[in-house]
Design an enzyme around this catalytic site. Structure first.
Site, PDB file in Angstrom:
ATOM      1  N   HIS A 157      -1.878   0.175   6.547  1.00 14.52           N
ATOM      2  CA  HIS A 157      -1.357  -1.180   6.750  1.00 14.52           C
ATOM      3  C   HIS A 157      -0.386  -1.200   7.941  1.00 14.52           C
ATOM      4  CE1 HIS A 157       0.051  -5.210   5.311  1.00 14.52           C
ATOM      5  NE2 HIS A 157       1.122  -4.836   5.990  1.00 14.52           N
ATOM      6  N   GLU A 158       0.593  -0.322   7.889  1.00 19.67           N
ATOM      7  CA  GLU A 158       1.618  -0.328   8.944  1.00 19.67           C
ATOM      8  C   GLU A 158       1.020   0.108  10.284  1.00 19.67           C
ATOM      9  OE1 GLU A 158       4.168  -1.944   8.288  1.00 19.67           O
ATOM     10  OE2 GLU A 158       4.060  -1.912   6.105  1.00 19.67           O
ATOM     11  N   GLU A 171      -0.391  -9.842  10.242  1.00 20.60           N
ATOM     12  CA  GLU A 171      -0.870  -9.393   8.929  1.00 20.60           C
ATOM     13  C   GLU A 171      -2.394  -9.334   8.884  1.00 20.60           C
ATOM     14  OE1 GLU A 171       0.929  -7.883   6.908  1.00 20.60           O
ATOM     15  OE2 GLU A 171       2.937  -8.539   7.483  1.00 20.60           O
ATOM     16  N   HIS A 175      -0.368  -2.821  11.997  1.00 20.27           N
ATOM     17  CA  HIS A 175       0.651  -3.544  12.779  1.00 20.27           C
ATOM     18  C   HIS A 175       0.924  -2.810  14.093  1.00 20.27           C
ATOM     19  CE1 HIS A 175       1.823  -6.553   9.832  1.00 20.27           C
ATOM     20  NE2 HIS A 175       2.087  -5.645   8.914  1.00 20.27           N
TER      21      HIS A 175
HETATM   22 ZN    ZN Z   1       2.447  -6.098   6.939  1.00 19.82          ZN
END
Ligand code: ZN
Length: 500
Positions: free
Chosen positions: A264-265, A294, A268
């Protein structure tokens, strides 16, 4: 480029440098700082935030912006320079409404609240966090007031993270998602349930860490420009395009939690790393649409990381790393386990079918707080009652209830909707990617992520914050933000998993 434009960019670089200092202090606060540093740190952060604000709204910056507006008049409105000036104007008009004293007080309040929240969560004690959150909610109401007249009191808060949407858009999207998701979850609950007890054995921290590192390296996360650290709540940050950092947390009794948070990170991080270097140290690498952000993190975490092709490649490695825990578990069983749908307490661990409901719960609560229908003192009970209504279960404590997320301690009221709408956008993008890369599954099965990342860089990342979410989604997919593809995606995915 004209001299006027160059002068304006230099002013923007200076502001960006203050914002970078602020972000670095914040990163350090969450990763390294000893607890007793909190008070001193909040003073420094508040001073830096005020300086950045004062610079942004100074007479000199306004003069340079006006000159820059003249310089770009008539050039291609989609060019980097024209967009930079346009985005800067919007930003300035917003900042001019907010007094410097508020900015400084808010930075002080949230920097202090963060450490109190960590303590409150660790000790399952809402009462110590309560006065801090009360002040944050009051200050967010004041913030909304600076923007009167507005359509909805929540709009200015939402716009802090996502300028491309109104509260009514969020309400409309959620109204389309919720009944279908609730229906799907109900259907799933009536099917034979998936066993996942083997994911809750003991998975040593170092092995989990190494695996996460390997996966995101394969994704293309650039270790020359990034690093991974531990934090209570995973997050990503960046100071310039050469220094983009992510964090994770590791639970030894949850096999895949850290890995998914790494993905997830890293999603980003990859987004920011993909920006055109010419945009560095300007609002075009700071003022992102959080829906788009996101959409990138959730795309790597879910559409890649929770997919069958992904695990076809990585499961043999993962299993060999944990032979005693997973020796008897084959790929098909493991794949189902990492996609198990069940009502659960923690948003960041939630499956794709229930995840958006966690967001809707928070959105509903934030609206109630901001519309003065709910007081912070009643929040834990309200949370638990709403949670029961949404999920049919009651959190056993506040650490697994109202205290679980970092956002409110950081003043992030208005952020949560971006996760659910990011999910929606991620699937819209995914459909476009599939059209352009027909053998995407085979590539993922071989851990070949270059074409996928290349597509994202070309269509999304390189633009930085040039486009707001609706505009970018329209440009790339040909339609506006639309919840239907997401609903179709989860229905197809879980019908296969639970119907088989
Ligand atoms: Zn996030």
């Amino acid at each position: 480029m004209t001299e006027k434009l160059q002068q304006f960019k230099e002013a923007l670089h200076e502001i960006a440098d203050y914002l970078a200092v602020f972000a670095l202090l914040e990163w350090d606060q969450q990763v390294n700082m000893p607890p007793a540093g909190a008070e001193g740190r909040s003073q420094v952060m508040s001073r830096i935030a005020e300086q950045a604000h004062n610079l942004s709204v100074s007479a000199e910056t306004i003069r340079l912006l006006e000159e820059a507006e003249k310089a770009v008049a008539g050039i291609d409105p989609d060019s980097d320079d024209a967009r930079l000036v346009k985005v800067s104007r919007k930003q300035l008009d917003r900042e001019l409404k907010v007094p410097a004293a508020w900015v400084s007080d808010f930075a002080m309040t949230t920097a202090t609240a963060h450490n109190v929240w960590e303590e409150a969560k660790a000790n399952n004690d809402f009462s110590i966090f309560r006065p801090h959150l009360e002040k944050i909610v009051d200050m967010r109401k004041q913030y909304a007031d600076f923007f009167k007249p507005y359509d909805h009191v929540y709009d200015p808060l939402l716009h802090f993270f996502e300028q491309g949407l109104q509260t009514k858009d969020v309400v409309e999207i959620f109204a389309a998602l919720r009944p279908k998701q609730v229906e799907l979850i109900k259907w799933i609950s009536e099917q034979p349930q998936i066993k996942d007890d083997f994911l809750h054995g003991r998975f040593p921290e170092k092995d989990q860490w190494d695996f996460g590192v390997e996966v995101i390296k394969d994704f293309g996360y650039d270790w020359n420009r990034g690093r991974l650290d531990k934090a209570v709540h995973p997050f990503s940050t960046g100071f310039n395009l050469g220094d983009i950092r992510i964090t994770t947390r590791v639970y030894e009794n949850l096999a895949t939690s850290s890995m998914f948070s790494c993905m997830h990170e890293a999603g980003h991080g990859l987004y920011t790393m993909g920006a055109d270097p010419a945009l560095d140290r300007t609002p075009l690498t700071f003022n992102y649409s959080m829906v788009l952000h996101e959409s990138q993190s959730r795309l790597w975490e879910n559409l890649v990381g929770r997919s069958k092709p992904f695990w076809k490649h990585y499961y043999p490695k993962f299993r060999s790393q944990f032979p005693t825990q997973l020796g008897n578990v084959d790929l098909a069983i493991f794949y189902k386990a990492v996609n198990k749908v069940e009502p659960s307490f923690i948003r960041v661990e939630a499956d794709e079918a229930t995840y958006n409901l966690h967001v809707m719960l928070r959105f509903e609560i934030e609206l109630a707080l901001i519309e003065n229908r709910l007081q912070v003192k009643d929040l834990p009970d309200y949370w638990n009652a709403k949670f029961k209504e949404y999920f049919g279960i009651t959190p056993p404590d506040n650490a697994r209830g109202v205290l679980q997320d970092v956002h409110w301690s950081s003043g992030y009221i208005g952020y949560f909707p971006t996760y659910a709408i990011g999910n929606v956008v991620s699937v819209q993008l995914w459909e476009s990617i599939r059209k352009d890369i027909p053998n995407l599954d085979e590539q993922i099965e071989k851990a070949e992520f270059k074409p996928l990342l290349g597509w994202l860089v070309e269509k999304v990342h390189r633009h930085g914050a040039k486009f707001e979410c609706q505009e970018l989604v329209q440009r790339v997919t040909g339609s506006k933000i639309d919840p239907q593809p997401y609903l179709q995606y989860i229905e197809t995915k879980y019908t296969e998993i639970y119907g088989a």
